[in-house]
Write an enzyme that holds these catalytic residues in place. Structure first.
Site, PDB file in Angstrom:
ATOM      1  CB  CYS A 207      -0.926  -0.005   1.212  1.00 39.19           C
ATOM      2  SG  CYS A 207      -1.888   1.523   1.343  1.00 39.19           S
TER       3      CYS A 207
ATOM      4  CB  CYS B 229      -2.020   4.700   4.193  1.00 39.50           C
ATOM      5  SG  CYS B 229      -3.422   3.944   3.326  1.00 39.50           S
ATOM      6  CB  SER B 230      -0.462   0.899   6.682  1.00 37.55           C
ATOM      7  OG  SER B 230      -1.472   1.528   7.457  1.00 37.55           O
ATOM      8  CB  CYS B 231      -4.724  -0.668   2.505  1.00 39.94           C
ATOM      9  SG  CYS B 231      -5.420   0.983   2.390  1.00 39.94           S
TER      10      CYS B 231
END
Lengths: 97, 194
Positions: B99, B102-104
C-alpha cells in the site's frame, strides 16, 4: 463516463488537486498521466475525496488497472506489471493504437 | 491546520467511547467485542484459507471469486471489514502486495501488519524495484515468472494465494497451514515444505 470494459486502454488524468488546496486522493502520484489497461471492475464505492471531508460521497466505479512497470520507472523486468485500484473519474479512454 | 488535539490517549479513548455510547452509535460492549475480534485475527486465519484452497478445488474457486465469502465459510468474522480479494500465484505469475499511500492490509485474515509493511522503504521499493526487494528476503523468481505488484490504494484488501510447494502430496490441511507464513500471503516469500 461509460463503463470501461476489461482490456480497454486508459490514461490516468494528470491532475494534481493537492496543489489547489486540501485534498484526499487515492490515486498515487507515480501513476498520474500514465497509461494502463482495465483488468476488471471492482464495484462501486463512495468517493474517498468527499468521505475524507465528511461531504456527501456519491458511489463511483472502482477499477483494477494494470500498468507496465518498466515503462513507469525506466527500469525493471519486461512483462512485470503494477495492478492498482483507480476510481473511474480519474480515467480517460485512450483510442486503440 | 488548526486545533491539533493533544490528550492522554487513554483519556481520549474514554471520552470517545462515552460519546459514542451517548449518541447511540456504539455501546461499550460492541467496542470491546470489536477489539477482541481485531486482536484474535492473525496470519493463522489466512493460512487456514490457503491450506483449504490447496486441498479443495471448489473452495479455491470460491476464494478467488469472493475472498470475503471464503473467509466467512471458515468462520472468520468479516462483518464491517472491507471486501477481500485473493490473488493467485502460479508457475508464471507472482503477486506482491503493497500500500504505497498508507498501510491498507487484510487485517481480518492476516491480523496486524508486520512493522516493515508500513515503512517508507518497503512502500517505495515494492513498486519500483520489486525483484530487488524480494531478493533481500531470499526470494529469487525465475526470469520466466512475471511479477504483478498490487498497490492497495482504495476499498479492497488483498492477500496472495501462494503456489503449493512440491513434496507436500498427501499432507492434510492442518499440516499445510503450518507452513504458510504471513510473508507468503503478502508475496515477499514463498512457502516451502519443511
Amino acid at each position: 463516463m461509460a463503463e470501461l470494459a476489461p482490456g480497454r486502454l486508459v490514461q490516468v488524468r494528470s491532475d494534481w488537486p493537492e496543489a489547489r488546496g486540501p485534498a484526499h486522493i487515492r490515486t498515487p502520484h507515480y501513476l498520474r498521466g500514465r497509461r494502463g489497461r482495465i483488468v476488471r471492475r471492482l464495484g462501486e464505492f463512495p468517493n474517498p475525496e468527499d468521505l475524507a471531508f465528511a461531504r456527501p460521497a456519491p458511489k463511483l466505479p472502482l477499477y483494477h488497472v494494470a500498468f507496465d512497470q518498466a515503462a513507469i520507472w525506466g527500469e525493471g523486468a519486461t512483462g512485470d506489471e503494477l495492478l492498482v485500484e483507480i476510481f473511474g473519474h480519474w480515467l480517460q479512454e485512450v483510442p486503440a493504437q | 491546520m488548526a486545533g491539533v488535539i493533544e490528550a492522554d490517549s487513554e483519556r481520549l479513548l474514554v471520552a470517545i467511547e462515552s460519546l459514542l455510547a451517548k449518541k447511540g452509535l456504539a455501546s461499550p460492549q460492541e467496542i470491546a467485542e470489536r477489539i477482541a475480534l481485531t486482536d484474535a485475527a492473525s496470519p493463522g486465519q489466512g493460512a487456514r484459507m490457503v491450506a483449504k484452497a490447496w486441498c479443495d478445488p471448489a473452495y479455491r474457486a470460491l476464494m478467488l471469486a469472493d475472498g470475503t465469502a471464503a473467509a466467512e465459510a471458515l468462520g472468520i468474522p468479516m462483518r464491517g471489514a472491507p471486501p477481500l480479494g485473493v490473488l493467485e500465484n502460479t508457475a508464471e505469475l507472482h503477486h506482491l502486495v503493497v500500500c504505497t499511500l498508507c498501510s491498507c492490509y487484510p487485517r481480518a485474515v492476516l491480523g496486524y501488519p508486520p512493522f516493515w509493511f508500513k515503512s517508507s522503504a518497503y512502500r517505495a521499493r515494492a513498486v519500483r524495484d520489486p525483484r530487488g526487494l524480494l531478493a533481500e528476503w531470499g526470494t529469487v523468481l525465475p526470469e520466466n515468472v512475471r511479477m504483478r505488484v498490487v498497490d492497495s490504494t482504495a476499498d479492497y484488501r488483498w492477500m496472495v494465494l501462494p503456489v503449493r510447494p512440491a513434496a507436500t502430496d498427501g499432507w492434510g490441511e492442518e499440516r499445510l497451514a503450518g507452513i504458510v507464513r504471513e510473508g507468503d500471503m503478502i508475496g515477499v516469500t514463498v512457502p516451502a515444505a519443511s
